[in-house]
Design a protein around this motif. Structure first.
Motif, PDB file in Angstrom:
ATOM      1  N   CYS A   5     -17.090 117.836 -11.641  1.00 33.44           N
ATOM      2  CA  CYS A   5     -18.171 117.827 -12.627  1.00 33.44           C
ATOM      3  C   CYS A   5     -18.789 116.425 -12.653  1.00 33.44           C
ATOM      4  O   CYS A   5     -18.330 115.518 -11.955  1.00 33.44           O
ATOM      5  CB  CYS A   5     -17.636 118.188 -14.009  1.00 33.44           C
ATOM      6  SG  CYS A   5     -16.400 117.006 -14.640  1.00 33.44           S
ATOM      7  N   SER A   6     -19.836 116.252 -13.429  1.00 36.20           N
ATOM      8  CA  SER A   6     -20.405 114.921 -13.597  1.00 36.20           C
ATOM      9  C   SER A   6     -19.418 114.051 -14.373  1.00 36.20           C
ATOM     10  O   SER A   6     -18.736 114.523 -15.288  1.00 36.20           O
ATOM     11  CB  SER A   6     -21.743 115.000 -14.323  1.00 36.20           C
ATOM     12  OG  SER A   6     -22.722 115.603 -13.491  1.00 36.20           O
ATOM     13  N   MET A   7     -19.354 112.775 -14.002  1.00 36.15           N
ATOM     14  CA  MET A   7     -18.308 111.898 -14.528  1.00 36.15           C
ATOM     15  C   MET A   7     -18.847 110.511 -14.823  1.00 36.15           C
ATOM     16  O   MET A   7     -19.860 110.089 -14.252  1.00 36.15           O
ATOM     17  CB  MET A   7     -17.160 111.769 -13.517  1.00 36.15           C
ATOM     18  CG  MET A   7     -16.412 113.044 -13.236  1.00 36.15           C
ATOM     19  SD  MET A   7     -15.192 112.815 -11.923  1.00 36.15           S
ATOM     20  CE  MET A   7     -16.191 113.162 -10.479  1.00 36.15           C
ATOM     21  N   ILE A   8     -18.126 109.808 -15.686  1.00 32.79           N
ATOM     22  CA  ILE A   8     -18.341 108.382 -15.922  1.00 32.79           C
ATOM     23  C   ILE A   8     -17.046 107.674 -15.587  1.00 32.79           C
ATOM     24  O   ILE A   8     -15.980 108.016 -16.122  1.00 32.79           O
ATOM     25  CB  ILE A   8     -18.733 108.095 -17.393  1.00 32.79           C
ATOM     26  CG1 ILE A   8     -20.022 108.834 -17.780  1.00 32.79           C
ATOM     27  CG2 ILE A   8     -18.897 106.580 -17.601  1.00 32.79           C
ATOM     28  CD1 ILE A   8     -21.248 108.402 -17.021  1.00 32.79           C
ATOM     29  N   PHE A   9     -17.116 106.685 -14.701  1.00 32.38           N
ATOM     30  CA  PHE A   9     -15.967 105.839 -14.390  1.00 32.38           C
ATOM     31  C   PHE A   9     -16.094 104.553 -15.193  1.00 32.38           C
ATOM     32  O   PHE A   9     -17.037 103.777 -14.983  1.00 32.38           O
ATOM     33  CB  PHE A   9     -15.909 105.513 -12.892  1.00 32.38           C
ATOM     34  CG  PHE A   9     -15.563 106.687 -12.019  1.00 32.38           C
ATOM     35  CD1 PHE A   9     -14.937 107.802 -12.540  1.00 32.38           C
ATOM     36  CD2 PHE A   9     -15.854 106.665 -10.658  1.00 32.38           C
ATOM     37  CE1 PHE A   9     -14.610 108.884 -11.733  1.00 32.38           C
ATOM     38  CE2 PHE A   9     -15.533 107.734  -9.839  1.00 32.38           C
ATOM     39  CZ  PHE A   9     -14.913 108.840 -10.389  1.00 32.38           C
ATOM     40  N   TRP A  10     -15.171 104.337 -16.099  1.00 29.58           N
ATOM     41  CA  TRP A  10     -15.191 103.156 -16.967  1.00 29.58           C
ATOM     42  C   TRP A  10     -14.008 102.264 -16.608  1.00 29.58           C
ATOM     43  O   TRP A  10     -12.866 102.689 -16.683  1.00 29.58           O
ATOM     44  CB  TRP A  10     -15.123 103.587 -18.430  1.00 29.58           C
ATOM     45  CG  TRP A  10     -15.035 102.457 -19.413  1.00 29.58           C
ATOM     46  CD1 TRP A  10     -15.457 101.175 -19.261  1.00 29.58           C
ATOM     47  CD2 TRP A  10     -14.479 102.518 -20.733  1.00 29.58           C
ATOM     48  NE1 TRP A  10     -15.208 100.426 -20.384  1.00 29.58           N
ATOM     49  CE2 TRP A  10     -14.611 101.229 -21.311  1.00 29.58           C
ATOM     50  CE3 TRP A  10     -13.890 103.541 -21.482  1.00 29.58           C
ATOM     51  CZ2 TRP A  10     -14.161 100.941 -22.595  1.00 29.58           C
ATOM     52  CZ3 TRP A  10     -13.450 103.250 -22.776  1.00 29.58           C
ATOM     53  CH2 TRP A  10     -13.591 101.963 -23.314  1.00 29.58           C
ATOM     54  N   ILE A  18     -24.106 104.521 -23.288  1.00 27.34           N
ATOM     55  CA  ILE A  18     -24.671 105.684 -22.606  1.00 27.34           C
ATOM     56  C   ILE A  18     -25.153 106.686 -23.648  1.00 27.34           C
ATOM     57  O   ILE A  18     -24.466 106.935 -24.649  1.00 27.34           O
ATOM     58  CB  ILE A  18     -23.637 106.330 -21.669  1.00 27.34           C
ATOM     59  CG1 ILE A  18     -23.213 105.313 -20.600  1.00 27.34           C
ATOM     60  CG2 ILE A  18     -24.198 107.585 -21.003  1.00 27.34           C
ATOM     61  CD1 ILE A  18     -22.139 105.804 -19.670  1.00 27.34           C
ATOM     62  N   ASN A  19     -26.327 107.246 -23.403  1.00 28.14           N
ATOM     63  CA  ASN A  19     -26.912 108.205 -24.337  1.00 28.14           C
ATOM     64  C   ASN A  19     -25.920 109.326 -24.645  1.00 28.14           C
ATOM     65  O   ASN A  19     -25.261 109.859 -23.739  1.00 28.14           O
ATOM     66  CB  ASN A  19     -28.185 108.816 -23.761  1.00 28.14           C
ATOM     67  CG  ASN A  19     -29.301 107.787 -23.652  1.00 28.14           C
ATOM     68  OD1 ASN A  19     -29.185 106.688 -24.161  1.00 28.14           O
ATOM     69  ND2 ASN A  19     -30.373 108.164 -22.977  1.00 28.14           N
ATOM     70  N   GLY A  20     -25.878 109.706 -25.913  1.00 23.46           N
ATOM     71  CA  GLY A  20     -24.943 110.743 -26.317  1.00 23.46           C
ATOM     72  C   GLY A  20     -25.153 112.055 -25.599  1.00 23.46           C
ATOM     73  O   GLY A  20     -24.190 112.741 -25.210  1.00 23.46           O
ATOM     74  N   ALA A  21     -26.419 112.433 -25.368  1.00 26.34           N
ATOM     75  CA  ALA A  21     -26.706 113.708 -24.695  1.00 26.34           C
ATOM     76  C   ALA A  21     -26.175 113.710 -23.268  1.00 26.34           C
ATOM     77  O   ALA A  21     -25.609 114.711 -22.792  1.00 26.34           O
ATOM     78  CB  ALA A  21     -28.216 113.962 -24.697  1.00 26.34           C
ATOM     79  N   LEU A  22     -26.338 112.573 -22.555  1.00 31.95           N
ATOM     80  CA  LEU A  22     -25.834 112.480 -21.178  1.00 31.95           C
ATOM     81  C   LEU A  22     -24.315 112.375 -21.169  1.00 31.95           C
ATOM     82  O   LEU A  22     -23.637 113.021 -20.362  1.00 31.95           O
ATOM     83  CB  LEU A  22     -26.467 111.275 -20.481  1.00 31.95           C
ATOM     84  CG  LEU A  22     -26.125 111.081 -19.000  1.00 31.95           C
ATOM     85  CD1 LEU A  22     -26.553 112.293 -18.185  1.00 31.95           C
ATOM     86  CD2 LEU A  22     -26.786 109.810 -18.462  1.00 31.95           C
ATOM     87  N   LEU A  23     -23.778 111.584 -22.091  1.00 32.87           N
ATOM     88  CA  LEU A  23     -22.327 111.375 -22.139  1.00 32.87           C
ATOM     89  C   LEU A  23     -21.595 112.676 -22.425  1.00 32.87           C
ATOM     90  O   LEU A  23     -20.511 112.923 -21.886  1.00 32.87           O
ATOM     91  CB  LEU A  23     -21.997 110.328 -23.203  1.00 32.87           C
ATOM     92  CG  LEU A  23     -20.541 109.879 -23.305  1.00 32.87           C
ATOM     93  CD1 LEU A  23     -20.086 109.234 -21.993  1.00 32.87           C
ATOM     94  CD2 LEU A  23     -20.360 108.890 -24.450  1.00 32.87           C
ATOM     95  N   SER A  24     -22.187 113.524 -23.270  1.00 34.83           N
ATOM     96  CA  SER A  24     -21.526 114.781 -23.638  1.00 34.83           C
ATOM     97  C   SER A  24     -21.414 115.739 -22.453  1.00 34.83           C
ATOM     98  O   SER A  24     -20.626 116.687 -22.494  1.00 34.83           O
ATOM     99  CB  SER A  24     -22.288 115.462 -24.777  1.00 34.83           C
ATOM    100  OG  SER A  24     -23.563 115.895 -24.352  1.00 34.83           O
ATOM    101  N   ARG A  25     -22.202 115.512 -21.409  1.00 40.00           N
ATOM    102  CA  ARG A  25     -22.187 116.378 -20.232  1.00 40.00           C
ATOM    103  C   ARG A  25     -21.380 115.788 -19.089  1.00 40.00           C
ATOM    104  O   ARG A  25     -21.388 116.319 -17.975  1.00 40.00           O
ATOM    105  CB  ARG A  25     -23.623 116.668 -19.785  1.00 40.00           C
ATOM    106  CG  ARG A  25     -24.361 117.574 -20.777  1.00 40.00           C
ATOM    107  CD  ARG A  25     -25.863 117.510 -20.607  1.00 40.00           C
ATOM    108  NE  ARG A  25     -26.537 118.450 -21.508  1.00 40.00           N
ATOM    109  CZ  ARG A  25     -26.778 118.225 -22.798  1.00 40.00           C
ATOM    110  NH1 ARG A  25     -26.385 117.089 -23.358  1.00 40.00           N
ATOM    111  NH2 ARG A  25     -27.393 119.135 -23.548  1.00 40.00           N
ATOM    112  N   CYS A  26     -20.709 114.675 -19.369  1.00 34.99           N
ATOM    113  CA  CYS A  26     -19.900 113.999 -18.349  1.00 34.99           C
ATOM    114  C   CYS A  26     -18.460 113.843 -18.834  1.00 34.99           C
ATOM    115  O   CYS A  26     -18.213 113.626 -20.022  1.00 34.99           O
ATOM    116  CB  CYS A  26     -20.477 112.618 -18.021  1.00 34.99           C
ATOM    117  SG  CYS A  26     -22.151 112.630 -17.357  1.00 34.99           S
ATOM    118  N   LYS A  27     -17.537 113.914 -17.915  1.00 37.81           N
ATOM    119  CA  LYS A  27     -16.138 113.629 -18.198  1.00 37.81           C
ATOM    120  C   LYS A  27     -15.890 112.143 -17.955  1.00 37.81           C
ATOM    121  O   LYS A  27     -16.221 111.616 -16.890  1.00 37.81           O
ATOM    122  CB  LYS A  27     -15.232 114.459 -17.286  1.00 37.81           C
ATOM    123  CG  LYS A  27     -13.758 114.106 -17.345  1.00 37.81           C
ATOM    124  CD  LYS A  27     -13.149 114.425 -18.676  1.00 37.81           C
ATOM    125  CE  LYS A  27     -11.652 114.104 -18.683  1.00 37.81           C
ATOM    126  NZ  LYS A  27     -11.055 114.292 -20.022  1.00 37.81           N
TER     127      LYS A  27
END
Length: 465
Positions: free
Chosen positions: A57-62, A155-164
């Motif tokens: 899925c779409s992801m954020i690496f922090w 990161i925008n909440g709308a985008l963040l909510s669609r990323c793991k």
């Protein structure tokens, strides 16, 4: 924006450009070569399972720099047979984003998947981030954003909510040392040369890198390139050359070895002995050798309660604030936050009464585990408990003139024990006087009402240090 086909860059048999920087040459090309992040990629871990099932899925690496965020995104693109698009937050505008997204959407119709990697996604403004949103929602792309900042804020909440969100951790010294060791034998690294280095040299580089693989590889490359070349072509890297490359003289430091504990002991005992000069020196020794500032901050929090305690009731809040400052700032900025706290704690009034109180109480608690709670201070939420005299005789202290009731709150066998024995230092002198009157009141019902003897929140700035 850079676009790479799967077959351009990730082929294991592709030629190696030895003129490229070592960190780029040694970039892992498969999960088997990837270093670190076992909490995500170990057997049975979530990210590995997603890869094995091809359900990315779409992801954020922090995570901090140099821990493999970009590399992992490239490996995922290869595993999922996706085109890899690398966006730059600095050079990519909204129009370019939309053009590329349109191309990705068209490619999807032909069964071609697109993985879009956005490095430093926190640098994208709201409009740029929003430009990705419809394509993430429709599944036209798989977005992987990398950030060193807390995504909740950046990161925008709308985008963040669609990323793991996956949190990547600093590499351990052992992981970095193993990576450096392989670099000396890998054909992409220095496998074609004979390199002579002291046995502990790689460990020193790993400690200096402080969890950053890129820093470790760049340092090794600098050391080898500045080594002494023998007539047979072998290269010797001396301790002096390594010190110059590290910019450090204090190489004798291992975060898990004896010197680690020797130095933190030296800091603690220097503060305990009210010697800020020595304390700041040992602090600098650790920080400049690559010690984790959060580790030091945690020890200062312990010191504030163990060695200062209630003699200065500002010590603990200041130590906690120093920990937060280290978390917010990181090195090198937080070095001054720690130095300020170390100097304050070194000069604060000293008392170990809190430490002694707990250790004595702990010894009794561990040897007298079955001591019952006195009935007078038990709750009685049911009729049966009332009939069993739970809470019988309890007096609400706030309803008394003295703000204290004649009750024994310790178990019967311990009712004469005294755990907290305050000193006369700083604010603790105030607590001592109040405690003596409190204990006298409890011992003799005929005592006059308990009177406050001073302000227990005395200003640390007015204390005699």
């Amino acid at each position: 924006m850079q676009q790479l086909s799967l077959f351009d860059d990730s082929n294991e048999n592709s030629s190696v450009d030895l003129s490229a920087p070592l960190a780029e040459r040694m970039r892992p090309r498969s999960l088997e070569d990837y270093v670190g992040q076992r909490h995500l990629l170990g057997q049975g871990k979530l990210l590995l399972q997603m890869l094995e099932k091809d359900q990315i899925c779409s992801m954020i690496f922090w995570g901090p720099p140099g821990v493999g965020k970009t590399t992992l995104a490239r490996i995922i693109a290869g595993r999922t047979k996706s085109d890899f698009l690398n966006f730059s937050a600095v050079t990519s505008g909204i129009r370019e984003i939309r053009d590329i997204m349109k191309q990705a959407q068209d490619n999807r119709a032909y069964g071609i998947r697109t993985l879009v990697f956005v490095d430093e996604i926190h640098r994208f403004n709201k409009a740029q981030q929003d430009a990705f949103l419809p394509y993430v929602e429709k599944g036209s792309i798989t977005l992987i954003g990398a950030t060193t900042e807390n995504p909740s804020f950046e990161i925008n909440g709308a985008l963040l909510s669609r990323c793991k969100v996956f949190v990547l951790k600093e590499l351990t010294p052992e992981e970095l040392t193993d990576m450096l060791s392989r670099t000396l034998t890998d054909r992409r690294g220095f496998g074609g040369s004979t390199i002579y280095m002291e046995e502990q040299a790689l460990s020193h580089i790993a400690a200096f890198a402080n969890g950053d693989a890129r820093t470790a590889l760049n340092t090794l490359e600098m050391a080898v390139l500045n080594g002494e070349i023998a007539p047979d072509g072998s290269i010797s890297v001396s301790k002096e050359t390594l010190e110059q490359c590290l910019g450090k003289k204090t190489l004798l430091y291992d975060k898990k070895g004896e010197e680690h504990y020797n130095l933190i002991s030296a800091l603690h005992k220097s503060m305990r002995n009210s010697d800020p000069d020595a304390a700041v020196y040992w602090l600098a020794r650790m920080l400049e050798a690559g010690e984790d500032p959060l580790f030091i901050a945690r020890r200062l929090i312990r010191f504030a309660s163990e060695d200062v305690g209630l003699a200065d009731n500002q010590a603990l809040p200041l130590a906690v604030a120093a920990y937060q400052a280290c978390h917010f700032n990181g090195m090198p900025e937080c070095s001054l936050n720690l130095a300020q706290t170390v100097i304050y704690l070194s000069l604060a009034p000293r008392s170990n009464a809190v430490y002694r109180a707990y250790e004595t109480a702990k010894a009794d608690a561990l040897t007298q585990l079955s001591e019952p709670v006195p009935l007078v201070i038990r709750n009685a939420p049911t009729q049966l408990m009332e009939e069993l005299h739970y809470g019988e005789g309890y007096v609400y202290a706030h309803n008394t003139a003295e703000k204290q009731a004649h009750m024994t709150c310790l178990p019967e066998s311990l009712k004469h024990k005294r755990y907290y024995l305050p000193t006369e230092e700083g604010c603790e002198g105030v607590f001592r006087e109040r405690l003596e009157k409190s204990r006298e009141f409890l011992a003799h019902e005929s005592n006059p009402p308990l009177q406050a003897t001073g302000d227990s929140t005395c200003n640390a700035a007015e204390q005699k240090v």
